[in-house]
Design an enzyme around this catalytic site. Sequence first.
Site, PDB file in Angstrom:
ATOM      1  CB  THR A 127      94.012  15.872  27.983  1.00 37.38           C
ATOM      2  OG1 THR A 127      92.954  16.901  28.752  1.00 37.38           O
ATOM      3  CG2 THR A 127      93.520  14.663  28.424  1.00 37.38           C
ATOM      4  CG  ASP A 128      94.477  20.465  30.831  1.00 37.54           C
ATOM      5  OD1 ASP A 128      93.564  19.747  30.351  1.00 37.54           O
ATOM      6  OD2 ASP A 128      94.415  21.729  30.847  1.00 37.54           O
ATOM      7  CD  GLU A 129      89.007  17.441  30.681  1.00 35.62           C
ATOM      8  OE1 GLU A 129      88.287  16.651  31.236  1.00 35.62           O
ATOM      9  OE2 GLU A 129      88.626  18.219  30.002  1.00 35.62           O
ATOM     10  CE1 TYR A 152      89.142  12.966  26.134  1.00 40.04           C
ATOM     11  CE2 TYR A 152      89.404  14.715  28.001  1.00 40.04           C
ATOM     12  CZ  TYR A 152      89.656  14.164  26.924  1.00 40.04           C
ATOM     13  OH  TYR A 152      90.766  14.696  25.982  1.00 40.04           O
ATOM     14  CE  LYS A 156      93.440  11.392  25.480  1.00 37.10           C
ATOM     15  NZ  LYS A 156      93.704  11.001  24.258  1.00 37.10           N
TER      16      LYS A 156
HETATM   17  P1  NAD Z   1      88.194  15.684  17.969  1.00 31.46           P
HETATM   18  O1  NAD Z   1      87.027  15.203  18.735  1.00 31.46           O
HETATM   19  O2  NAD Z   1      88.047  16.937  17.193  1.00 31.46           O
HETATM   20  O3  NAD Z   1      88.603  14.513  16.718  1.00 31.46           O
HETATM   21  C1  NAD Z   1      88.957  13.251  17.157  1.00 31.46           C
HETATM   22  C2  NAD Z   1      89.010  12.442  15.755  1.00 31.46           C
HETATM   23  O4  NAD Z   1      89.380  11.052  16.054  1.00 31.46           O
HETATM   24  C3  NAD Z   1      87.943  12.539  14.705  1.00 31.46           C
HETATM   25  O5  NAD Z   1      88.412  12.817  13.589  1.00 31.46           O
HETATM   26  C4  NAD Z   1      87.371  11.089  14.742  1.00 31.46           C
HETATM   27  O6  NAD Z   1      86.654  10.728  13.737  1.00 31.46           O
HETATM   28  C5  NAD Z   1      88.652  10.030  15.240  1.00 31.46           C
HETATM   29  N1  NAD Z   1      88.143   8.886  15.755  1.00 31.46           N
HETATM   30  C6  NAD Z   1      87.406   8.799  17.011  1.00 31.46           C
HETATM   31  N2  NAD Z   1      87.228   7.495  17.519  1.00 31.46           N
HETATM   32  C7  NAD Z   1      88.054   6.882  16.497  1.00 31.46           C
HETATM   33  C8  NAD Z   1      88.446   5.545  16.256  1.00 31.46           C
HETATM   34  N3  NAD Z   1      87.880   4.439  17.045  1.00 31.46           N
HETATM   35  N4  NAD Z   1      89.449   5.110  15.145  1.00 31.46           N
HETATM   36  C9  NAD Z   1      89.987   6.308  14.430  1.00 31.46           C
HETATM   37  N5  NAD Z   1      89.491   7.441  14.373  1.00 31.46           N
HETATM   38  C10 NAD Z   1      88.682   7.922  15.671  1.00 31.46           C
HETATM   39  O7  NAD Z   1      89.350  15.704  18.836  1.00 31.46           O
HETATM   40  P2  NAD Z   1      90.579  16.876  19.373  1.00 31.46           P
HETATM   41  O8  NAD Z   1      89.753  17.673  20.085  1.00 31.46           O
HETATM   42  O9  NAD Z   1      90.994  17.341  18.177  1.00 31.46           O
HETATM   43  O10 NAD Z   1      91.403  16.004  20.494  1.00 31.46           O
HETATM   44  C11 NAD Z   1      92.367  15.194  19.506  1.00 31.46           C
HETATM   45  C12 NAD Z   1      93.290  14.594  20.695  1.00 31.46           C
HETATM   46  O11 NAD Z   1      93.926  15.608  21.453  1.00 31.46           O
HETATM   47  C13 NAD Z   1      92.363  13.598  21.702  1.00 31.46           C
HETATM   48  O12 NAD Z   1      93.266  12.455  21.867  1.00 31.46           O
HETATM   49  C14 NAD Z   1      92.402  14.502  22.772  1.00 31.46           C
HETATM   50  O13 NAD Z   1      92.065  13.587  23.875  1.00 31.46           O
HETATM   51  C15 NAD Z   1      93.414  15.557  22.849  1.00 31.46           C
HETATM   52  N6  NAD Z   1      93.395  16.875  23.469  1.00 31.46           N
HETATM   53  C16 NAD Z   1      92.380  17.465  23.202  1.00 31.46           C
HETATM   54  C17 NAD Z   1      92.261  18.843  23.761  1.00 31.46           C
HETATM   55  C18 NAD Z   1      91.394  19.812  23.249  1.00 31.46           C
HETATM   56  O14 NAD Z   1      91.155  20.887  23.793  1.00 31.46           O
HETATM   57  N7  NAD Z   1      90.593  19.655  22.139  1.00 31.46           N
HETATM   58  C19 NAD Z   1      93.244  19.366  24.659  1.00 31.46           C
HETATM   59  C20 NAD Z   1      94.317  18.389  24.846  1.00 31.46           C
HETATM   60  C21 NAD Z   1      94.302  16.998  24.509  1.00 31.46           C
HETATM   61  O1  DAU Z   2      91.766  20.387  29.050  1.00 34.81           O
HETATM   62  C1  DAU Z   2      91.893  19.925  27.768  1.00 34.81           C
HETATM   63  C2  DAU Z   2      90.522  19.373  27.524  1.00 34.81           C
HETATM   64  O2  DAU Z   2      89.749  20.396  26.997  1.00 34.81           O
HETATM   65  C3  DAU Z   2      90.640  18.348  26.329  1.00 34.81           C
HETATM   66  O3  DAU Z   2      91.092  17.291  26.663  1.00 34.81           O
HETATM   67  C4  DAU Z   2      88.991  17.941  26.007  1.00 34.81           C
HETATM   68  O4  DAU Z   2      88.883  17.150  25.025  1.00 34.81           O
HETATM   69  C5  DAU Z   2      88.373  19.096  25.494  1.00 34.81           C
HETATM   70  O5  DAU Z   2      86.982  18.852  25.119  1.00 34.81           O
HETATM   71  C6  DAU Z   2      88.348  20.200  26.693  1.00 34.81           C
HETATM   72  O6  DAU Z   2      87.576  19.870  27.931  1.00 34.81           O
HETATM   73  P1  DAU Z   2      86.731  20.738  28.588  1.00 34.81           P
HETATM   74  O7  DAU Z   2      85.600  20.038  29.381  1.00 34.81           O
HETATM   75  O8  DAU Z   2      87.586  21.683  29.324  1.00 34.81           O
HETATM   76  O9  DAU Z   2      86.099  21.626  27.248  1.00 34.81           O
HETATM   77  P2  DAU Z   2      84.573  22.086  26.915  1.00 34.81           P
HETATM   78  O10 DAU Z   2      84.700  22.950  25.540  1.00 34.81           O
HETATM   79  O11 DAU Z   2      83.663  21.072  26.953  1.00 34.81           O
HETATM   80  O12 DAU Z   2      84.175  23.130  28.413  1.00 34.81           O
HETATM   81  C7  DAU Z   2      85.144  23.991  28.643  1.00 34.81           C
HETATM   82  C8  DAU Z   2      84.373  24.682  29.859  1.00 34.81           C
HETATM   83  O13 DAU Z   2      83.322  25.378  29.599  1.00 34.81           O
HETATM   84  C9  DAU Z   2      83.993  23.917  30.857  1.00 34.81           C
HETATM   85  O14 DAU Z   2      84.451  24.409  32.127  1.00 34.81           O
HETATM   86  C10 DAU Z   2      82.656  23.528  30.758  1.00 34.81           C
HETATM   87  C11 DAU Z   2      82.180  24.904  30.190  1.00 34.81           C
HETATM   88  N1  DAU Z   2      81.220  24.801  29.390  1.00 34.81           N
HETATM   89  C12 DAU Z   2      80.996  23.963  28.183  1.00 34.81           C
HETATM   90  C13 DAU Z   2      79.944  24.057  27.228  1.00 34.81           C
HETATM   91  C14 DAU Z   2      80.265  22.969  26.016  1.00 34.81           C
HETATM   92  C15 DAU Z   2      79.918  25.387  29.455  1.00 34.81           C
HETATM   93  O15 DAU Z   2      79.975  26.214  30.647  1.00 34.81           O
HETATM   94  N2  DAU Z   2      78.835  25.513  28.641  1.00 34.81           N
HETATM   95  C16 DAU Z   2      79.090  24.739  27.505  1.00 34.81           C
HETATM   96  O16 DAU Z   2      77.856  24.735  26.899  1.00 34.81           O
END
Ligand code: NAD
Ligand code: DAU
Length: 338
Positions: A127-129, A152, A156
């Site tokens: 992730t970019d985080e 988190y 990562k």
């Molecule tokens: P998500 O939370 O929607 O899904 C996570 C999945 O992993 C679920 O199906 C869960 O059951 C499974 N899981 C969790 N712990 C586990 C374990 N111990 N063993 C096996 N399975 C397990 O996640 P997402 O948002 O789809 O993110 C997927 C990947 O992409 C992550 O690695 C996250 O860090 C990365 N990522 C997410 C975003 C985003 O915007 N959502 C952006 C950049 C990177």
């Molecule tokens: O940047 C990539 C990341 O994006 C992934 O690695 C993470 O897994 C994913 O959860 C996401 O992280 P963020 O913290 O950016 O996502 P979130 O949807 O939780 O929040 C997006 C932005 O909105 C953040 O600045 C916090 C804000 N927010 C979020 C929630 C849930 C609010 O203002 N109100 C809210 O209720």
Amino acid sequence: MAPQRVLVTGAAGFIGNAFLRRLLAERPGVAAMTFDALTYAGHEENLADLPGAERHQFVRGDVAVAADVERALAGFQPDAVVHFAAETHVDRSILQPEPFLRTNILGTQVLLDACREAGIRLVCISTDEVYGSLAAPRRAAPDHPLAPSNVYAATKAAGDLLAQAAFRTHGQDVLVTRSTNNYGPRQMPEKLIPLMILRAHAGESLPVYGHGLQERDWLHVDDHSDGILAALERGQAGATYHFGGGQGRTNLAMVEALLAACGRDGARIEHVRDRPGHDQRYALDDGATREELGWTPVKALEEGLAETIAWYLGHADWCRAVAGDDLRAFLEANYGDR
Ligand code: NAD
Ligand code: DAU
């Protein structure tokens, strides 16, 4: 030769599931296995209507348990693993860090060891985080220092560093991908976009953290999946690839757009106490990845958002199925004191 048997961890969640669908639909010769623990974020519903379902199998297992991983690899005999499984929600990591350390750090090391033993490629999705907050107009290239701000992101970053260490120590066939914020169908409604769509549609308040001027760069999950597929098939071992949306928006602008698109009577923005350690802005320099992998995102944010809103409002059954007691309890704990 491109991998023909691919094990996908975390494909019962959001991005892993979109990737799995892309893989099965666009690579008709490929067989895939989902390996997922079905935590609160994983849903068997997501595996119900897959394209090429006859080429897919599901096994329930935990990436942090070596025996689970070894059994799956021995049974399925994949020629590559794409590792999405993670604890992913920043707010949850503030409330309860331990599962993040276990899954995101230990789980990644278990997979590294098992894939090295099996002699197969491992793609670690990150992730970019990991770079922490960047002041505009800076963008992080893959060699930018890691400076995570929350549990988190720190876990990562640890997983990323373990992957790089495995490449340097063992010459392991492992690569890392990092992307900006994803949006699209099947994202858990604890994350900003689906949460706000469902609350706006229900006529509830829309809780914006702090002033709401933090910026996120939005990438459609299908564009991200295409990039990961390119990295799986053509990426170099030891490399880190970046996938950015190039569509930065403040949270306030995003929530206002969602409110305008699907707000019912009573729905209104409410500024609530800020997230501790809240990163102001993420932004990736993905120029080298675009050039090397020939990847470019195609989905314009306004079009993608309209489709995403339509998907959530058209899938009330899915929303009910994933929004169980755990989600209600978490939202109560998270917003309770804001
Ligand atoms: P998500 O939370 O929607 O899904 C996570 C999945 O992993 C679920 O199906 C869960 O059951 C499974 N899981 C969790 N712990 C586990 C374990 N111990 N063993 C096996 N399975 C397990 O996640 P997402 O948002 O789809 O993110 C997927 C990947 O992409 C992550 O690695 C996250 O860090 C990365 N990522 C997410 C975003 C985003 O915007 N959502 C952006 C950049 C990177
Ligand atoms: O940047 C990539 C990341 O994006 C992934 O690695 C993470 O897994 C994913 O959860 C996401 O992280 P963020 O913290 O950016 O996502 P979130 O949807 O939780 O929040 C997006 C932005 O909105 C953040 O600045 C916090 C804000 N927010 C979020 C929630 C849930 C609010 O203002 N109100 C809210 O209720």
